[in-house]
Design an enzyme around this catalytic site. Structure first.
Site, PDB file in Angstrom:
ATOM      1  CB  CYS A 141       6.666  -9.288   8.849  1.00 34.08           C
ATOM      2  SG  CYS A 141       6.900  -7.817   9.931  1.00 34.08           S
TER       3      CYS A 141
ATOM      4  CG  HIS B 224       6.739  -7.654   4.569  1.00 33.63           C
ATOM      5  ND1 HIS B 224       7.904  -7.420   4.773  1.00 33.63           N
ATOM      6  CD2 HIS B 224       6.005  -7.111   5.731  1.00 33.63           C
ATOM      7  CE1 HIS B 224       8.538  -7.120   6.050  1.00 33.63           C
ATOM      8  NE2 HIS B 224       7.029  -6.817   6.581  1.00 33.63           N
TER       9      HIS B 224
ATOM     10  CG  ASP C  77      10.008  -8.679   1.958  1.00 27.41           C
ATOM     11  OD1 ASP C  77       9.187  -8.777   2.999  1.00 27.41           O
ATOM     12  OD2 ASP C  77      10.104  -7.435   1.505  1.00 27.41           O
TER      13      ASP C  77
END
Length: 656
Positions: free
Chosen positions: A483, A609, A607
């Protein structure tokens, strides 16, 4: 003007430029820019005068005209001047009259013997004080200077310019041979100028042919090219004396009666597409044909002229590329004779002048580029000498001078070659194009997402474009450990898209390689699945981009809302994406919404992820890009209270 008189376009000054006074609290002179295709007294931009005569405070008209002849595309011209400075006690009319005189003289230098009646041209003089207040406008008509009270600051500025106009583009490579006596190099300059004069006159050759076609990716909906012959062109009539033609004439099959609208789209798919980047672009190709029809057949004839003494031959290469702003209702023939050909002549003469001092040594490699910097409604043209690298002092000073003239900030590259408009990549109706290797990534995912829910907050966002990098992209499985790498890739994409760097976005392995090279990691780190954090990201940004970073440490996720004011200032002043790392998770922060009174705030999180395909709707609806409050409506904490967090704030390099 009496209150009972009817106000017309000729009695109103219309201002379309977003910023009339470019340099606040600084005295100086600005040229007001308009177009013969607009109503009288319509101002669409201003350019700061930067050259002053060494013997007086007057503008250096030779240097100013040389600059503006290159910078301003044909179809735009100087329609007045604005004097900034002085006090309220100064004689406004006197200052305005002086400004008008300077504007008129500049036009004489720029236009030269173009045939325009400069004395009868109505020009604007404007005066602005340093203490603020309204700009006072005056107009000179028939030698009389009159104050104008009717001034309108218009909206829908790009619509005004591009709904009625289009761009003509012509690129023409020239390989010019020059002969001169070996024993008399002093004659080289004379022979060079003679050859250049012959080239310039060839643009108006009756045997020249001009092919006009629309620059478009969609071939099916494009009209067939049109051929216009030099023998049919009128190079004598002034552009201001040419009347526009009703759009219906564009349906005529006769090339002599076609208007530019023949090659323009009848409508745009959405108002958001009206801009320089999505303007109608018409390509003009110049073809030279010295052969002609003969009533009887004959053998080819070659003439031989022996040199009187030993001579040397060398070639000078010119790469001409001009842009012109053209009204859609102007005849194609007029667009070529009044705009394209004069633009080619002017650009050729500018390059000829630059080559002359280095004629017998290394010729400067000159190339023209077109830019549309923020705040300008129209493109500009710049000629760069490519013998110098972009980071060399000479090129930096050229760009710095241009930033000064255009009122651009000095902390970001806006006029580098990477910023130039790229007409070689013919755009579709959406204007999308990408130079990234492999599949293109989603850009600016946060645009159009729902509001944060913060009442009375002030939103501060990332400035400029970025790409969304996340898990499993490019066929690489980094789920569970990559990440921070993906956040770094998003940050580097921002620097690429703002043209601070031209390097490719590094892969995970290349990021690891950089950390090994600086001694932060052992060689075994390359190819591993080890996490990295804010400190490692700062090392990589310094190594690959020369970018410095500020790091904010907080002991708990509960303390992050206390940093909102500092984060808002970062987005307003630096504008770069921020990486947030805490525990085993990393995010990219794109903005904050902060109410300074109540303390209520929200964080715009991108994000990394996410593991799905690049579907914008799916990403937004799934919350992978959206506003997050420290504590949501159900009492859940987005930032963990038992983890410390590091925030990486990349600093925008101060460079042009």
């Amino acid at each position: 003007m009496k209150a009972t008189e009817k106000v017309t376009d000729e009695d109103t000054i219309k201002i379309f430029c977003p910023r009339l006074v470019l340099i606040k609290n600084e005295p100086g002179l600005q040229w007001l820019i308009g177009s013969p295709f607009f109503p009288p007294f319509t101002i669409i931009s201003t350019l700061k005068s930067i050259h002053t005569s060494s013997s007086s405070s007057f503008p250096d008209f030779i240097k100013e005209s040389d600059d503006l002849r290159t910078l301003l595309i044909k179809g735009l011209d100087v329609i007045g001047a604005l004097v900034a400075g002085g006090s309220s006690s100064d004689d406004g009319e006197k200052n305005a009259r002086e400004a008008i005189g300077w504007a008129r003289k500049l036009r004489e230098f720029v236009i030269g013997g173009g045939g325009e009646n400069l004395e009868n041209r109505e020009l604007i003089g404007a005066v602005a004080g340093l203490s603020g207040g309204d700009v006072k406008f005056f107009v000179e008509r028939n030698g009389n200077v009159t104050a104008f009270d009717s001034v309108v600051y218009e909206e829908n500025q790009e619509n005004f310019v591009w709904e009625r106009g289009c761009l003509f583009r012509c690129n023409l490579p020239i390989k010019m041979p020059v002969y001169f006596p070996v024993k008399n190099e002093a004659d080289a300059e004379k022979m060079y100028l003679r050859a250049a004069e012959a080239v310039a006159s060839s643009f108006k050759d009756p045997l020249a042919t001009y092919m006009v076609e629309r620059l478009s990716k969609d071939i099916s909906s494009v009209p067939q090219p049109v051929i216009i012959r030099g023998v049919d062109l009128d190079f004598n009539t002034d552009l201001t004396n040419i009347k526009l033609v009703d759009d219906k004439a564009a349906q005529d099959s006769d090339a002599k009666k076609l208007t530019c609208a023949h090659f323009c789209l009848k409508s745009k798919s959405s108002p958001g597409l009206i801009s320089v980047e999505n303007a109608d672009v018409i390509q003009v190709s110049v073809l030279f044909n010295s052969s002609g029809k003969s009533p009887k057949s004959s053998a080819p004839l070659a003439e031989y002229f022996p040199a009187l003494e030993e001579a040397r031959l060398f070639f000078v290469n010119f790469e001409l590329e001009v842009l012109c702003y053209v009204a859609k209702d102007l005849l194609l023939m007029s667009a070529i004779s009044k705009l394209i050909v004069p633009a080619l002549v002017d650009q050729f003469n500018s390059m000829k002048k630059a080559v002359l001092p280095k004629l017998l040594v290394q010729h400067p490699q000159l190339c023209s580029y077109h830019f549309n910097p923020p705040g300008l409604l129209h493109p500009i043209t710049v000629i760069y000498e490519l013998n110098y690298g972009e980071t060399e002092l000479k090129q930096v000073e050229v760009r710095r001078s241009l930033h000064t003239r255009l009122g651009l900030p000095f902390d970001r590259p806006l006029l580098r070659i990477a910023n130039a408009l790229d007409f070689s990549m013919m755009k579709d109706g959406s204007g999308n194009s990408s130079k990234r290797k492999g599949p293109s990534l989603l850009k600016d995912v946060h645009i159009g997402i729902p509001s944060s829910g913060v009442s009375g907050g002030v939103v501060s966002l990332v400035q400029g474009s970025y790409e969304y990098h996340h898990y499993l992209q490019d066929g690489f499985d980094d789920s569970g450990w990559g990440c921070a790498y993906r956040s770094l890739q998003t940050i580097i994409s921002w620097f690429r898209l703002q043209h601070y760097t031209s390097i490719d976005v590094p892969s995970h392995r290349e990021i690891q390689q950089a950390l090994v090279e600086i001694g932060d990691k052992d060689p075994s780190f390359i190819g591993s699945r080890e996490w990295i954090g804010a400190i490692e990201l700062s090392f990589v940004l310094d190594k690959l981009l020369g970018v410095s970073c500020k790091i904010i440490n907080v002991r708990s996720g509960a303390e992050l809302p206390e940093k909102c004011r500092e984060l808002a200032l970062h987005f307003e002043n630096q504008g770069t994406p921020i990486m947030i790392g805490g525990g085993v998770l990393a995010y990219t922060l794109l903005g904050v919404d902060y109410n300074e009174v109540s303390g209520d705030c929200a964080f715009l999180i991108l994000d990394p992820h996410y593991t799905g395909n690049d579907d914008h709707k799916k990403i937004v609806n799934g919350g992978w890009c959206g506003w997050k409050k420290a504590v949501d409506s159900k009492g859940r904490n987005f930032f963990l209270h038992d983890k410390f967090y590091n925030l990486l704030l990349p600093q925008r390099p101060s460079m042009v």
